[in-house]
Design a protein around this motif. Sequence first.
Motif, PDB file in Angstrom:
ATOM      1  N   LEU A  37       0.962  -0.772  -0.133  1.00 37.67           N
ATOM      2  CA  LEU A  37      -0.138  -0.497   0.105  1.00 37.67           C
ATOM      3  C   LEU A  37       0.848   1.371   0.142  1.00 37.67           C
ATOM      4  CD1 LEU A  37      -2.714   0.433   0.983  1.00 37.67           C
ATOM      5  CD2 LEU A  37      -2.632   0.952   2.681  1.00 37.67           C
ATOM      6  N   ASP A  38       0.737   2.018  -0.770  1.00 41.30           N
ATOM      7  CA  ASP A  38       1.654   3.574  -1.411  1.00 41.30           C
ATOM      8  C   ASP A  38       0.381   4.322  -0.599  1.00 41.30           C
ATOM      9  OD1 ASP A  38       3.501   1.713  -2.242  1.00 41.30           O
ATOM     10  OD2 ASP A  38       3.331   2.195  -4.405  1.00 41.30           O
ATOM     11  N   PRO A  72       6.015   7.274  11.514  1.00 43.88           N
ATOM     12  CA  PRO A  72       6.302   7.003  12.526  1.00 43.88           C
ATOM     13  C   PRO A  72       6.050   5.348  13.283  1.00 43.88           C
ATOM     14  CG  PRO A  72       5.504   9.334  13.492  1.00 43.88           C
ATOM     15  CD  PRO A  72       5.166   8.507  12.196  1.00 43.88           C
ATOM     16  N   PRO A  73       7.273   4.799  13.541  1.00 41.18           N
ATOM     17  CA  PRO A  73       6.575   3.335  14.211  1.00 41.18           C
ATOM     18  C   PRO A  73       5.143   2.725  15.206  1.00 41.18           C
ATOM     19  CG  PRO A  73       8.676   3.538  13.713  1.00 41.18           C
ATOM     20  CD  PRO A  73       8.242   5.124  13.467  1.00 41.18           C
ATOM     21  N   GLU A  74       5.913   3.701  16.027  1.00 40.53           N
ATOM     22  CA  GLU A  74       4.318   3.713  16.431  1.00 40.53           C
ATOM     23  C   GLU A  74       2.859   3.502  16.067  1.00 40.53           C
ATOM     24  OE1 GLU A  74       6.141   7.674  17.504  1.00 40.53           O
ATOM     25  OE2 GLU A  74       7.063   6.005  16.817  1.00 40.53           O
ATOM     26  N   ARG A  75       3.138   4.658  14.890  1.00 38.29           N
ATOM     27  CA  ARG A  75       1.747   4.984  14.370  1.00 38.29           C
ATOM     28  C   ARG A  75       1.046   4.199  13.355  1.00 38.29           C
ATOM     29  NH1 ARG A  75      -0.940  10.282  13.517  1.00 38.29           N
ATOM     30  NH2 ARG A  75      -2.277   8.659  14.774  1.00 38.29           N
ATOM     31  N   VAL A  76       1.846   3.332  12.571  1.00 37.62           N
ATOM     32  CA  VAL A  76       1.840   2.016  12.198  1.00 37.62           C
ATOM     33  C   VAL A  76       1.706   0.826  13.166  1.00 37.62           C
ATOM     34  CG1 VAL A  76       2.871   0.636  10.960  1.00 37.62           C
ATOM     35  CG2 VAL A  76       3.648   2.132  10.183  1.00 37.62           C
ATOM     36  N   VAL A  77       1.345   1.470  14.342  1.00 39.39           N
ATOM     37  CA  VAL A  77       0.932  -0.457  15.433  1.00 39.39           C
ATOM     38  C   VAL A  77      -0.119   0.376  15.434  1.00 39.39           C
ATOM     39  CG1 VAL A  77       1.511  -0.617  17.667  1.00 39.39           C
ATOM     40  CG2 VAL A  77       3.729  -0.452  16.170  1.00 39.39           C
ATOM     41  N   GLU A  78       0.022   1.784  15.749  1.00 42.92           N
ATOM     42  CA  GLU A  78      -1.304   2.373  16.146  1.00 42.92           C
ATOM     43  C   GLU A  78      -2.538   1.805  14.584  1.00 42.92           C
ATOM     44  OE1 GLU A  78      -3.793   6.370  16.947  1.00 42.92           O
ATOM     45  OE2 GLU A  78      -2.112   5.846  16.385  1.00 42.92           O
ATOM     46  N   ILE A 121      -4.948  -9.109  10.393  1.00 42.69           N
ATOM     47  CA  ILE A 121      -4.547  -8.274   9.666  1.00 42.69           C
ATOM     48  C   ILE A 121      -2.368  -7.902  10.198  1.00 42.69           C
ATOM     49  CG2 ILE A 121      -4.132  -5.356   8.463  1.00 42.69           C
ATOM     50  CD1 ILE A 121      -7.451  -5.833   8.528  1.00 42.69           C
ATOM     51  N   LEU A 122      -1.807  -7.668   9.334  1.00 42.04           N
ATOM     52  CA  LEU A 122      -0.384  -7.849   9.838  1.00 42.04           C
ATOM     53  C   LEU A 122       0.732  -6.735   9.188  1.00 42.04           C
ATOM     54  CD1 LEU A 122       1.930  -8.423  12.364  1.00 42.04           C
ATOM     55  CD2 LEU A 122       2.123 -10.027  10.570  1.00 42.04           C
ATOM     56  N   ILE A 123       0.893  -5.407   9.049  1.00 40.94           N
ATOM     57  CA  ILE A 123       1.847  -5.030   8.612  1.00 40.94           C
ATOM     58  C   ILE A 123       2.772  -4.680   8.606  1.00 40.94           C
ATOM     59  CG2 ILE A 123       2.467  -2.761   8.468  1.00 40.94           C
ATOM     60  CD1 ILE A 123      -0.651  -1.587   9.300  1.00 40.94           C
ATOM     61  N   GLY A 124       3.706  -5.487   7.926  1.00 40.93           N
ATOM     62  CA  GLY A 124       5.286  -6.079   8.442  1.00 40.93           C
ATOM     63  C   GLY A 124       6.188  -4.538   7.727  1.00 40.93           C
ATOM     64  N   LYS A 125       6.990  -5.018   6.434  1.00 40.94           N
ATOM     65  CA  LYS A 125       7.711  -3.682   5.959  1.00 40.94           C
ATOM     66  C   LYS A 125       7.768  -2.777   6.171  1.00 40.94           C
ATOM     67  CE  LYS A 125       9.501  -4.224   2.294  1.00 40.94           C
ATOM     68  NZ  LYS A 125      11.552  -5.320   1.445  1.00 40.94           N
ATOM     69  N   VAL A 126       8.366  -1.528   6.076  1.00 36.79           N
ATOM     70  CA  VAL A 126       7.299   0.125   6.013  1.00 36.79           C
ATOM     71  C   VAL A 126       8.487   0.853   5.062  1.00 36.79           C
ATOM     72  CG1 VAL A 126       6.572   2.254   6.913  1.00 36.79           C
ATOM     73  CG2 VAL A 126       6.163   0.022   7.839  1.00 36.79           C
ATOM     74  N   ARG A 167       5.280   3.042   1.511  1.00 36.73           N
ATOM     75  CA  ARG A 167       5.423   1.898   1.222  1.00 36.73           C
ATOM     76  C   ARG A 167       5.098   0.924   2.412  1.00 36.73           C
ATOM     77  NH1 ARG A 167       7.374  -0.778  -4.713  1.00 36.73           N
ATOM     78  NH2 ARG A 167       5.315   1.526  -5.220  1.00 36.73           N
ATOM     79  N   LEU A 168       3.129   0.212   2.655  1.00 39.94           N
ATOM     80  CA  LEU A 168       3.325  -0.908   3.462  1.00 39.94           C
ATOM     81  C   LEU A 168       3.184  -2.206   3.087  1.00 39.94           C
ATOM     82  CD1 LEU A 168       0.799   1.007   5.520  1.00 39.94           C
ATOM     83  CD2 LEU A 168       3.369   1.503   6.213  1.00 39.94           C
TER      84      LEU A 168
END
Length: 387
Positions: free
Chosen positions: A124-125, A132-138, A203-208, A216-217
Motif C-alpha cells: 500500500l503506497d 513513525p513506527p508507533e503510528r503504524v502499530v496504532e 491483518i499484519l503490517i510488515g516492512k515499511v 510503502r507498507l
Amino acid sequence: MTERLYYTDAYLREFEAMVVDRSAEGTRLYLDRTAFYPTSGGQPFDTGSLDGVPVVDVVDEGDRIVHVLAAPHGDPRVTGRIDWARRFDHMQQHTGQHLLSAVFADLMGHQTVGVHFGPETSTLDLDTDAIPPERVVEAERRANEVVTENRPVRVSFENASGAGGLRKASDREGVLRIVTIEDFDRSACGGTHVAATGEIGLILIGKVERVKQQVRLEFLCGARAVRSARGDHDLVAAIAASLTATPAEVPALIQAHRAELKRATVEARELGERLAGYRAAELYASASPGDNGRRTIVLRGETGGIEQLRMLGQAVARLPGAIFIAVTGDRPTVLLATAADSRVDAGRILKTALDQVAGRGGGNARLAQGTVADQSAAETVIRSIVG
C-alpha cells in the motif's frame, strides 16, 4: 458483452455459460457470463477450470473477458469452476486493503496512491514521506479492531453523480460499483470482497519503506498473516532454543553476543597485527638486500586469505626499503606492498604489470592488489615487478 457474475456474488464458485467466441486454436474463450475475475485494479486474476481444462489467465478486454486455457476447448457450453482458495485469499487481501486505507485516512489523513496485490505479500503506497513506527502499530491495531467488529461489507451500484461519501472521488461517469464497509468506508471498486470484516482475518503490517517521496507498507491478511506469524514464532522459538533461553530473553542475549563478538573481533585483529609484525620481521631478516638496498620478499601459494595478506604486507612495508609481493587463490590475487623509502609506487607498478596479462586491479602508492587468470600470469606479474 460479458456478464460479470463476480460483481454481484463473489462467493459463486461454479457456473454455466455459453461460448460466444473463441480463438482459432480454441485456447481463448469468450463467454456470455463468467465468475472468473480478470486482472484489474491491482488484483490478480482467478484461476480454475472450464470443463476441467485449466484456466491459466483471465484478461479484461473492456466489454469482454477472455479466458486463456491450457488446452483447446470446442464445446458450445461450459461449466466453470473457480479455484476457491485463491479467490478467497484475494478477497481477504483486497478487503483488508480497503480497511487499511480507510484507517490511515481516518487516523492520519494519509491517502492511498498505489496498491499492489502480490502472490505472497501486498503493498500500500501512502501520500506521505514518513510514518513513525508507533503510528503504524496504532493503525494495525485499529484495523484489527474493525475486523473483530465484523462489520458488514456490501456492494451497491450507484450513479456517479449521486454517489457521495467516497473515500476517494471517482472520475468515472455513469453507474459506479461501490464497496461499503458499514459506517467506515465507501470506495468505488470492481474487485471481489468478503461479506463482513471478520472474514478478512488477522491483518499484519510488515516492512515499511520510503519509495519516491511516499511510504510503502507491506501487509498480509487472513491465512497469509497467520502463516507469517507462525513462521516468525517458530524462528524465534528455534533461536531461543539454540540459546537455551525463553523467547523474551532473546533480544538481550543477542545484544550481549553482538557486544562479545565485537570485542573478540577487535582482539583478533590486534593479535593478527602482532602476529603479522613478528612474521614480517622474520621474512625481512631472511631477505638479502639488493644492490639498491631494497629487500624484496615474494610469497607464493598463500592460503590465509587476502585480509591476512594485506595485514602482513602492511607490516612488511613499515620496514626500511621493503618490497612485499604475495600470490594467493585459485584465480590468483597478487598483492604488492612497498615501504615509503623504497621509492616504488605500488599502485602504479602493479597496474603496469597487470596490463601486460589482462589482469585487473589497483591501489595506492603503498598497497595495491589485483587478479590474474592463472598462476602463469601471476609469475609474469612478479617478474615484471622484480625486474
